[in-house]
Enzyme design. Structure first.
Site, short mmCIF file in Angstrom:
data_model
loop_
_atom_site.label_atom_id
_atom_site.label_comp_id
_atom_site.label_asym_id
_atom_site.label_seq_id
_atom_site.Cartn_x
_atom_site.Cartn_y
_atom_site.Cartn_z
N CYS B 84 0.82 -1.21 0.00
CA CYS B 84 0.00 0.00 0.00
C CYS B 84 0.86 1.26 0.00
O CYS B 84 0.36 2.36 -0.20
CB CYS B 84 -0.95 -0.01 1.19
SG CYS B 84 -1.98 -1.49 1.21
N CYS B 213 -14.72 -1.38 6.33
CA CYS B 213 -13.77 -1.76 5.27
C CYS B 213 -13.76 -0.70 4.18
O CYS B 213 -14.79 -0.14 3.84
CB CYS B 213 -14.18 -3.09 4.63
SG CYS B 213 -14.41 -4.41 5.84
N LYS B 339 -11.44 4.71 2.74
CA LYS B 339 -12.81 4.28 2.97
C LYS B 339 -13.72 4.68 1.82
O LYS B 339 -14.47 3.85 1.32
CB LYS B 339 -13.32 4.89 4.29
CG LYS B 339 -14.78 4.61 4.59
CD LYS B 339 -14.96 3.18 5.06
CE LYS B 339 -16.37 2.67 4.90
NZ LYS B 339 -16.74 2.37 3.50
N HIS B 343 -9.48 2.51 -2.72
CA HIS B 343 -8.11 2.04 -2.47
C HIS B 343 -7.57 1.18 -3.61
O HIS B 343 -7.50 -0.04 -3.51
CB HIS B 343 -8.08 1.27 -1.14
CG HIS B 343 -6.71 0.87 -0.71
ND1 HIS B 343 -5.57 1.56 -1.06
CD2 HIS B 343 -6.29 -0.17 0.06
CE1 HIS B 343 -4.51 0.95 -0.52
NE2 HIS B 343 -4.91 -0.10 0.14
#
Lengths: 470, 396
Positions: B84, B213, B339, B343
């Site tokens: 990430c 998530c 969120k 992502h």
């Protein structure tokens, strides 16, 4: 020289199909393997149970019996051997194709020790035959495993004699490609098979030793169902209440190649020095063994036995769960998932210690045990100063956990844990045979050898944790 | 003695595509759109780029994945992966290259095309790279939500939060990000949610539910960097790099039985490096806004403590006080965060930098904060104990 059983062990899976399971129509209860169990994992559990307190280094051979081997070509016993942490290179042999495979292996082990080719041979028998759904056989077949250590010193159960015959008949069978056990009409199979051959073999061995029924403390023998079990016992003149080992049809089921050896393990849990036991098994013929219990029996009664395993159980919620676990029902997963990747045999070979034996390393400089095996210490950074460290027999406690609703399991949710081992060290571990309502930080767990998944015919075995079985 | 990066690299242009389920766009399309926005923002031509870094975690290989769509001809391009933190690391390499004086102008691009896989989550992508060939590794058999849920369970336990208290605290974080997302035109999700919705959403990995998530999205973002002395030629409101910290875990969470799962040491150490370079002593006071890695709500909660915004075990109090909302003392994830902005793994680092860049320039539209001067970005990729963490400090 006295030759016989020096230790015994068993394994009964946790789950039961029974009156508590929706859609199960039999009044009986039977043991069923979890989706991550097979004859190899159950055999390893029984072998480990049998070897409790015995040196693995001294076992010279492993004879593994089953009619449901995960591999058709490739020795199954070698996987049981490494999972049970036997000495590398231990002779391994698979015995198969017959419900007598377990007693065939026992006979071969006795003969090997008698011949002086080995001092200690471990026998493991395990089966999980799948009956056709809703067939009559479905209520009688169960899953489980047994293990016997055969040796020539500190013998707990002397094998005085044995007798075997073969008999060609098609009564129950599975051909190449058959998923379910097939049977011929039972009028024929019983009259011309079991009821004809089996009592004769028992009588023959008793006659040879001039034994009458009252001379035997217990008889442990195979039957295809409870009714025939009683019929044969009566025909041979044994008292059902005092002399006949419960065949466990009501609580466990017929576990195939492991069946009579599991019954024997149950009988030995109750046995006293001096007891005489007759063990007999059936399948394209019959094997009978005359056994005498010695003083050594008292020294090996400390393990988790059949009775404890039978009491430690969990009802499956429904028949569908059984069908999914067994591969009878191909249920869609909760979410679309990538397929499991095929493990590389080269990598599997390299990682036998890590994945199959569940060994880590312990730093010789700082003493900290770590899993998976390391070459540079996580604590003191010493390089290549490690000794092998066995984690498979260590108890542990849950440090943290989650219930993964999307995890790759046929028993959702997948319980993922971080566990801390007694004596140091930790691991990320999947928890199996768990009750999702009884999870908590600090709960004690033990390790269990399981199958993670299968891809391209390769079974990828690994260790999981589970709540300590009572 | 190493001097660090402070004031040695400057951003003169940035671009970011709309994140989301970009069915009609390929990775190459998104690379082109993000990079051309950055060219235009910087006022440069493609031929002005001396060198480039492209970051992708699950996507293509080689520097050619940048050269081919952009027709960057025969210049040095490296392909980089660092979970990430991928895009931030691409940015970091570009910054170091111009700071070293090797190049005048460098391009960093992060891109991820996830939604073609056909899976609603990540395809446990790191497994591909960490495979030891047996696929028996926590990175393979423990999914992303589960990896962070392990921290949530332990955090609740350690600080005595009941399930309801814990869920409510996490729900406030998600609700805040959903609100900010509605003010971000390029965000994936534009939808306000209520606390009750978040608390009662279906469980993904207990105790984390759906709204704990982050979005799984396609996206790309790009930055053009140069030295501050050259930056002035391109624009007056360039943004300078004050600190860049990256650290990697060494499986401590898996190996060390006293690793606590209630903090992530990679964040603590990467932040320490970045704060040292930037000369930040009191992050809570000195940082005006932050874009932190909120792959899951619990991650954001723990980040508040690891980055020094909240004392240990006290992040809940700051959440309850509204500290991290747009109106709070230290707004976090002003663009909706992972969120709601989404992502796309290899693009997220530069998306965060894009938000700080726009906020510091006063160009963040309806979510613009009042005169921020110092911003922070933070990425945390991998699983506990095996994270790569990147922290950047940016200023005017």
């Amino acid at each position: 020289m006295t030759i016989g059983i020096t230790s015994y062990g068993a394994y009964v899976p946790l789950h039961r199909l029974g009156p508590g399971s929706n859609g199960w129509t039999s009044p009986r209860e039977k043991a069923v393997a979890n989706y991550d169990e097979d004859s190899i994992t159950m055999a390893a559990a029984a072998a480990i149970n049998c070897l409790d307190g015995f040196s693995r280094q001294d076992v010279e051979a492993l004879y593994f019996a089953s009619t449901t081997f995960p591999y058709r070509e490739k020795t199954n016993a070698t996987i049981v051997s490494v999972a049970s942490d036997l000495r590398p290179g231990t002779l391994t042999v698979d015995f198969s194709s017959s419900l007598r495979a377990g007693t065939n292996a026992l006979k071969a082990a006795i003969d090997a020790v008698k011949a002086g080719s080995a001092n200690q041979v471990l026998v493991a028998a395990s089966d999980m035959r799948t009956p056709q759904p809703r067939s009559g056989m479905e209520s009688t077949l169960g899953d489980g495993a047994a293990s016997l250590l055969i040796g020539n010193s500190k013998v707990a159960v002397e094998v005085e004699d044995s007798y075997s015959v073969s008999h060609e008949i098609l009564d129950d069978w599975r051909a190449e490609g058959d998923n379910f056990v097939r049977s011929w009409e039972d009028r024929f199979t019983l009259e011309e098979g079991y009821l004809k051959i089996f009592p004769q073999v028992i009588s023959k061995l008793m006659d040879k030793h001039s034994l009458s029924p009252k001379d035997l403390t217990k008889v442990v023998f195979y039957a295809p169902d409870p009714r025939r079990h009683q019929q044969v016992a009566k025909e041979l003149g044994f008292d059902l209440k005092t002399q006949v080992q419960d065949p466990l049809f009501a609580t466990m089921g017929n576990t195939g190649a492991a069946f009579v050896l599991m019954m024997l393990a149950a009988a030995l849990e109750q046995a006293k020095p001096g007891d005489r036991i007759l063990l007999a098994n059936y399948g394209n013929g019959a094997d009978a063994f005359l056994l005498r219990v010695t003083e050594e029996i008292e020294a090996i009664k400390n393990r988790r036995g059949i009775r404890a395993y039978l009491e430690s159980k969990k009802a499956l919620p429904d028949y569908e769960t059984y069908g999914v676990w067994r591969g009878i029902i191909n249920k869609a997963p909760l979410v679309r998932r990538p397929a499991f990747r095929t493990p590389s045999p080269a990598a599997l070979q390299r990682d036998i210690g890590k994945n199959l034996r569940f060994y880590g390393t312990k730093c010789k400089r700082c003493g900290y045990p770590q899993y998976p095996p390391q070459r540079v210490c996580t604590r003191c950074h010493a390089k290549d100063e490690f000794e092998d460290y066995k984690f498979s027999d260590k108890k542990a406690k849950v440090f943290t956990y989650t219930l993964d609703g999307l995890g790759p399991t046929l028993d959702p949710p997948m319980v993922v844990t971080v566990i801390n081992f007694d004596g140091g060290g930790r691991a990320f571990s999947i928890m199996t045979d768990r009750d999702v309502d009884k999870l908590e930080i600090g709960m004690p767990v033990e390790m269990t050898f399981r199958k993670f998944y299968t891809s391209e015919g390769i079974h990828n075995y690994y260790w999981k944790c589970m709540p300590v079985r009572a | 003695m190493a001097e660090g990066i402070k004031d040695k690299a400057a951003i003169i242009g940035m671009g970011c595509v709309k994140f989301g389920e970009n069915w009609e766009q390929s990775a190459a399309d998104m690379i082109i759109d993000a990079t051309y926005e950055a060219y235009e923002d910087a006022g440069i031509e493609p031929k002005d780029i001396n060198a480039a870094w492209v970051g992708t975690s699950q996507g293509g290989v080689r520097g050619t994945q940048l050269a081919v769509p952009l027709k960057l001809e025969y210049i040095p391009i490296s392909r980089l992966e660092n979970a990430c933190a991928t895009a931030t690391d691409a940015f970091r390499n570009a910054c170091y290259a111009v700071a070293a004086g090797v190049y005048d102008i460098a391009l960093a691009v992060g891109v991820e095309k996830i939604k073609d896989t056909g899976f609603s989550g990540l395809e446990t992508s790191y497994a591909r790279h960490t495979a030891q060939g047996t696929w028996l590794d926590p990175e393979v058999f423990v999914g992303m939500p589960a990896q962070f849920a392990l921290a949530a369970t332990r955090y609740f336990h350690r600080y005595g939060l009941s399930y309801d208290e814990g869920k409510r605290t996490l729900a406030k974080i998600s609700m805040k990000s959903h609100h900010n997302g509605t003010l971000s035109p390029k965000a994936h999700l534009h939808r306000e949610i209520t606390l009750e919705q978040a608390i009662n959403a279906p469980i993904i990995a207990w105790p984390l539910g759906l709204f704990d998530c982050c979005g799984v999205s396609d996206g790309a973002s790009a930055a053009i960097v140069t030295r501050p002395d050259l930056a002035k030629k391109f624009r007056g409101d360039y943004i300078t790099v004050k600190g860049l910290g990256i650290t990697c875990g060494a499986s401590q969470a898996e190996l060390q039985d006293d690793y606590d799962f209630t903090h992530f040491e990679e964040t603590v150490t990467a932040a320490r490096l970045a704060y040292q370079e930037a000369g930040i002593k009191e992050p809570r006071k000195e940082i005006d806004l932050a874009s932190v890695h909120d792959c899951f709500s619990i991650t954001e909660l723990i980040n508040y403590e690891d980055l020094g915004f909240s004392p240990r075990g006290k992040a809940k109090e700051d959440v309850d006080a509204g500290t991290f909302t747009l109106e709070g003392d230290l707004p976090v994830n002003t663009d909706g965060g992972l969120k709601c902005f989404g992502h796309p793994v290899g693009a997220s680092g530069l998306r965060m930098i894009y938000e700080i860049y726009k906020q510091l320039q006063g160009k963040a539209g309806p979510r613009q904060l009042k005169d921020p001067k110092i911003g922070l970005t933070h990425n945390l990729g991998g699983l506990p104990g095996r994270f790569t963490c990147a922290v950047t400090i940016l200023g005017r």
